[in-house]
Design a protein around this motif. Structure first.
Motif, short mmCIF file in Angstrom:
data_model
loop_
_atom_site.label_atom_id
_atom_site.label_comp_id
_atom_site.label_asym_id
_atom_site.label_seq_id
_atom_site.Cartn_x
_atom_site.Cartn_y
_atom_site.Cartn_z
N LEU A 1 23.44 -8.59 33.72
CA LEU A 1 22.05 -8.17 33.84
C LEU A 1 21.45 -8.57 35.18
CD1 LEU A 1 19.54 -6.90 32.53
CD2 LEU A 1 19.01 -9.15 31.58
N GLN A 2 21.77 -9.77 35.66
CA GLN A 2 21.20 -10.24 36.93
C GLN A 2 21.62 -9.38 38.11
OE1 GLN A 2 22.24 -14.37 37.04
NE2 GLN A 2 20.52 -14.95 35.74
N LYS A 3 22.80 -8.78 38.01
CA LYS A 3 23.28 -7.93 39.09
C LYS A 3 22.71 -6.51 38.99
CE LYS A 3 27.47 -10.54 39.89
NZ LYS A 3 28.92 -10.56 39.82
N ASN A 4 21.95 -6.25 37.95
CA ASN A 4 21.34 -4.94 37.76
C ASN A 4 19.86 -4.92 38.10
OD1 ASN A 4 23.21 -2.76 36.39
ND2 ASN A 4 23.86 -4.75 35.65
N ASP A 5 19.37 -6.00 38.65
CA ASP A 5 17.94 -6.06 39.02
C ASP A 5 17.73 -5.49 40.40
OD1 ASP A 5 17.21 -7.18 36.63
OD2 ASP A 5 17.43 -9.22 37.35
#
Length: 116
Positions: free
Chosen positions: A112-116
């Motif tokens: 998820l953090q890499k999708n921000d």
């Protein structure tokens, strides 16, 4: 350098009594102190194991510089860890033909953090 997380999977024998015993061995205070010391000495800061039926998932949070090869070497030189590993094999469905046949690393396919 940030700490890293690994997830590994393993299959247990499909036997309710063996699964119950395996979980008993992993309750707080039941894992041998030498095994816990070895885990920490290898650079693992946190380890959790989750179960769904016969499927296990282990989550490792490790210090920078951690390596599975170095951990395997430390484990191979520790008689108490080797004794624990032999004991745990009773519960695990292990393919002896496969190298590193116990805990298998899982591929991270979403963050998820890499999708921000």
């Amino acid at each position: 350098m940030d700490n890293q997380r690994y997830c590994l999977c393993l299959e247990l024998q499909d036997d309710d009594e063996l699964i119950r015993l395996y979980e008993e061995y992993h309750q707080p205070g039941a894992v041998w102190p030498e095994v816990l010391e070895s885990i920490r000495a290898s650079g693992i800061e946190n380890m959790q194991i989750f179960r769904l039926d016969t499927h296990l998932v282990m989550v490792l949070d490790v210090k920078p510089g951690f390596s599975f090869e170095a951990k395997a070497k430390l484990d191979s030189e520790n008689p108490k860890v080797q004794e624990w590993e032999r004991l745990m094999e009773r519960f695990q469905k292990v393919d002896s033909q496969q190298q590193n046949a116990k805990w298998q690393p899982m591929q991270n396919i979403f963050d998820l953090q890499k999708n921000d």
